[in-house]
Design an enzyme around this catalytic site. Structure first.
Site: not given
Length: 276
Positions: A72, A186
């Protein structure tokens, strides 16, 4: 088999899981999603620096991985040092692929597609200053693409609005017409790589961090050649995650678990994915 725990706030970490699983090493892979707190981009830095290390410390105690991957970008940029301080095993984080993008560009113009929080962070500015000081970096932050990726894994239509918005915002920005490499910063976004490439106004190289993370994991663990195996997946909101269970089952995960609320984060096995 060496055991690896892949962590994300949602299902974006599956793009990293896919790269590790395809790397040709003998690894057993577990996954944990803090989907009760999704999206991390709306949480404060202090909240994440407290929650993420506590959650992963409890998961490490209960599932005994030999390495943790923080798949993440938001958690990596905010809490990676705190996670490493809390755990006694190696921790691998996600770095936006700005360095390889700078090496590949021929026009000198790089696109950076990330969440709004990652686009704005000083950490991102530092990476650009270090690895792409002589390049032009066109940035666009999208939260809608995160939800589009989640919809795709639920088997729902992705929808064109989020894809169109991102492509217009990136390639329509000043200098955007010269972009020839796009860094996906991302972990949700590689799940939409085909849709993004099809909607882009020009051919580009689309880069993510998955393969680099997979190489790092294999090197740190000195993993032998062979077939990786998915095992367990845990969620802080298992009920809300039911719609993405098929995506986990398709990847070979066999057991699904729920985590209790903070600060305990106790694991409770629910069933096997085959029977869900």
């Amino acid at each position: 088999m060496k055991r690896v725990l892949v962590f994300d706030s949602g299902v974006g970490g599956l793009s990293v899981f896919d790269a590790i699983a395809a790397s040709g090493h003998t690894l057993e892979l577990d996954y944990v999603a803090d989907n009760a707190w999704l999206p991390y981009g709306l949480k404060s830095d202090a909240e994440l620096r407290a929650r993420v290390p506590a959650l992963l410390m409890r998961m490490a105690a209960q599932w005994a991985p030999e390495l943790v991957v923080v798949a993440c970008n938001t958690a990596s940029t905010i809490a990676l040092d705190a996670v490493r301080a809390a755990l006694s095993i190696p921790v691998v984080g996600v770095v936006p692929p700005i360095k390889p993008a700078a090496a590949l560009t021929r026009t000198g113009v790089i696109g950076l597609l990330a969440t709004p929080a990652t686009v704005r962070r000083a950490y991102t500015n530092d990476l650009i200053a270090q690895f792409a000081p002589d390049k032009r970096v066109v940035r666009f932050g999208s939260s809608a693409l995160v939800e589009a990726a989640e919809r795709k894994l639920r088997g729902e239509p992705v929808g064109e609005a989020a894809i169109t918005e991102a492509m217009d915002g990136l390639f329509g920005a000043p200098g955007g017409a010269e972009i020839d490499v796009v860094a996906l910063a991302c972990t949700h976004f590689p799940l939409l790589a085909q849709e993004l490439a099809a909607a882009a106004p020009r051919p580009c190289v689309w880069l993510d961090s998955g393969e680099a993370i997979a190489r790092r994991v294999a090197n740190v663990l000195i993993a032998g050649p062979g077939q990786a195996r998915a095992h367990r997946a845990a969620f802080t909101d298992a009920a809300a995650a039911r719609t993405v269970f098929p995506a986990f089952s398709a990847r070979g995960f066999t057991a699904v678990a729920a985590l209790s609320s903070a600060p305990d984060f106790d694991v409770r096995l629910l069933s096997d994915f085959a029977s869900v």
